[in-house]
Write a protein that holds these residues in place. Structure first.
Motif, mmCIF file in Angstrom:
data_model
loop_
_atom_site.group_PDB
_atom_site.id
_atom_site.type_symbol
_atom_site.label_atom_id
_atom_site.label_comp_id
_atom_site.label_asym_id
_atom_site.label_seq_id
_atom_site.Cartn_x
_atom_site.Cartn_y
_atom_site.Cartn_z
ATOM 1 N N TRP A 96 -2.793 -1.675 2.810
ATOM 2 C CA TRP A 96 -2.819 -2.676 1.749
ATOM 3 C C TRP A 96 -2.613 -2.093 0.354
ATOM 4 O O TRP A 96 -2.108 -2.779 -0.540
ATOM 5 C CB TRP A 96 -4.104 -3.505 1.809
ATOM 6 C CG TRP A 96 -4.086 -4.351 3.035
ATOM 7 C CD1 TRP A 96 -4.824 -4.175 4.167
ATOM 8 C CD2 TRP A 96 -3.232 -5.474 3.279
ATOM 9 N NE1 TRP A 96 -4.503 -5.123 5.103
ATOM 10 C CE2 TRP A 96 -3.518 -5.939 4.585
ATOM 11 C CE3 TRP A 96 -2.254 -6.130 2.544
ATOM 12 C CZ2 TRP A 96 -2.870 -7.029 5.154
ATOM 13 C CZ3 TRP A 96 -1.612 -7.222 3.111
ATOM 14 C CH2 TRP A 96 -1.925 -7.649 4.391
ATOM 15 N N GLY A 97 -2.982 -0.834 0.140
ATOM 16 C CA GLY A 97 -2.726 -0.185 -1.150
ATOM 17 C C GLY A 97 -1.247 -0.147 -1.477
ATOM 18 O O GLY A 97 -0.824 -0.594 -2.554
ATOM 19 N N PRO A 98 -0.416 0.370 -0.572
ATOM 20 C CA PRO A 98 1.026 0.374 -0.843
ATOM 21 C C PRO A 98 1.622 -1.024 -0.979
ATOM 22 O O PRO A 98 2.519 -1.234 -1.798
ATOM 23 C CB PRO A 98 1.614 1.080 0.382
ATOM 24 C CG PRO A 98 0.507 1.904 0.920
ATOM 25 C CD PRO A 98 -0.754 1.156 0.612
ATOM 26 N N ASN A 121 1.053 -2.042 -4.410
ATOM 27 C CA ASN A 121 1.880 -1.289 -5.358
ATOM 28 C C ASN A 121 3.267 -1.882 -5.551
ATOM 29 O O ASN A 121 3.914 -1.624 -6.557
ATOM 30 C CB ASN A 121 2.015 0.170 -4.915
ATOM 31 C CG ASN A 121 0.812 0.991 -5.294
ATOM 32 O OD1 ASN A 121 0.109 0.669 -6.239
ATOM 33 N ND2 ASN A 121 0.570 2.046 -4.543
ATOM 34 N N TRP A 122 3.745 -2.650 -4.576
ATOM 35 C CA TRP A 122 5.060 -3.265 -4.743
ATOM 36 C C TRP A 122 5.077 -4.255 -5.903
ATOM 37 O O TRP A 122 6.138 -4.579 -6.432
ATOM 38 C CB TRP A 122 5.524 -3.912 -3.432
ATOM 39 C CG TRP A 122 6.006 -2.851 -2.493
ATOM 40 C CD1 TRP A 122 5.305 -2.279 -1.473
ATOM 41 C CD2 TRP A 122 7.266 -2.186 -2.527
ATOM 42 N NE1 TRP A 122 6.062 -1.306 -0.875
ATOM 43 C CE2 TRP A 122 7.268 -1.231 -1.497
ATOM 44 C CE3 TRP A 122 8.397 -2.308 -3.328
ATOM 45 C CZ2 TRP A 122 8.347 -0.406 -1.248
ATOM 46 C CZ3 TRP A 122 9.486 -1.479 -3.073
ATOM 47 C CH2 TRP A 122 9.459 -0.539 -2.047
ATOM 48 N N GLY A 123 3.912 -4.693 -6.349
ATOM 49 C CA GLY A 123 3.843 -5.548 -7.545
ATOM 50 C C GLY A 123 4.358 -4.814 -8.778
ATOM 51 O O GLY A 123 5.046 -5.399 -9.620
ATOM 52 N N LEU A 163 4.311 4.830 3.831
ATOM 53 C CA LEU A 163 4.452 3.557 3.114
ATOM 54 C C LEU A 163 4.056 3.725 1.646
ATOM 55 O O LEU A 163 4.750 3.237 0.745
ATOM 56 C CB LEU A 163 3.601 2.478 3.793
ATOM 57 C CG LEU A 163 3.731 1.049 3.288
ATOM 58 C CD1 LEU A 163 5.168 0.566 3.387
ATOM 59 C CD2 LEU A 163 2.822 0.134 4.093
ATOM 60 N N LEU A 164 2.986 4.457 1.391
ATOM 61 C CA LEU A 164 2.562 4.737 0.023
ATOM 62 C C LEU A 164 3.578 5.624 -0.686
ATOM 63 O O LEU A 164 3.904 5.411 -1.853
ATOM 64 C CB LEU A 164 1.183 5.393 0.018
ATOM 65 C CG LEU A 164 0.546 5.653 -1.341
ATOM 66 C CD1 LEU A 164 0.269 4.327 -2.060
ATOM 67 C CD2 LEU A 164 -0.743 6.450 -1.186
ATOM 68 N N ASN A 191 8.768 3.044 -7.327
ATOM 69 C CA ASN A 191 8.246 2.782 -8.666
ATOM 70 C C ASN A 191 8.701 3.863 -9.647
ATOM 71 O O ASN A 191 9.055 3.563 -10.788
ATOM 72 C CB ASN A 191 6.723 2.677 -8.654
ATOM 73 C CG ASN A 191 6.185 2.192 -9.977
ATOM 74 O OD1 ASN A 191 6.729 1.276 -10.591
ATOM 75 N ND2 ASN A 191 5.131 2.808 -10.441
ATOM 76 N N GLU A 192 8.696 5.110 -9.210
ATOM 77 C CA GLU A 192 9.154 6.210 -10.064
ATOM 78 C C GLU A 192 10.605 5.990 -10.492
ATOM 79 O O GLU A 192 10.949 6.166 -11.660
ATOM 80 C CB GLU A 192 9.017 7.543 -9.320
ATOM 81 C CG GLU A 192 9.354 8.743 -10.142
ATOM 82 C CD GLU A 192 8.268 9.135 -11.122
ATOM 83 O OE1 GLU A 192 8.580 9.897 -12.055
ATOM 84 O OE2 GLU A 192 7.118 8.687 -10.977
ATOM 85 N N THR A 193 11.425 5.568 -9.560
ATOM 86 C CA THR A 193 12.837 5.308 -9.853
ATOM 87 C C THR A 193 12.990 4.199 -10.887
ATOM 88 O O THR A 193 13.732 4.340 -11.866
ATOM 89 C CB THR A 193 13.587 4.932 -8.557
ATOM 90 O OG1 THR A 193 13.421 5.989 -7.613
ATOM 91 C CG2 THR A 193 15.052 4.693 -8.812
#
Length: 105
Positions: free
Chosen positions: A20-22, A25-27, A71-72, A79-81
């Protein structure tokens, strides 16, 4: 059915924060992609830089944690990209980076 049940009960399955953490993070990634449509003057250099450092640190964490959390890792690499692209847009708008058309002159 057995493979689905194995996924449900795995150390990185949907019953854990490793799943659920990853997903959460897609947000950040979606917000960054939406922000690419906004003018570069609206980009916060400080916040974008912090997001770059955050994702870089957590990419390493995702690689080192056991069980390894791919997945994380993928969510933070994405996100870095996005954040590096935003930072380059900001730098171009501030005159720190020359645009390709300027180099031809």
């Amino acid at each position: 059915m057995a493979s689905f049940k194995a996924f449900l009960n795995s150390p990185v399955g949907p019953k854990t924060t490793h799943f659920w953490g990853p997903i959460g993070n897609w947000g950040f990634i979606i917000a960054g992609l939406v922000d690419t449509q906004k003018p570069p003057e609206m980009i916060s250099r400080n916040m974008t830089s912090v997001m770059c450092v955050y994702s870089a640190l957590f990419m390493r964490f995702a690689w080192m944690v056991q069980p390894r959390n791919y997945l994380l890792m993928v969510s933070h690499a994405s996100n870095e990209t996005v954040q590096l692209y935003q930072l380059s847009r900001w730098a171009k708008s501030q005159g720190y980076l020359k645009k390709k058309a300027d180099k031809a002159e």
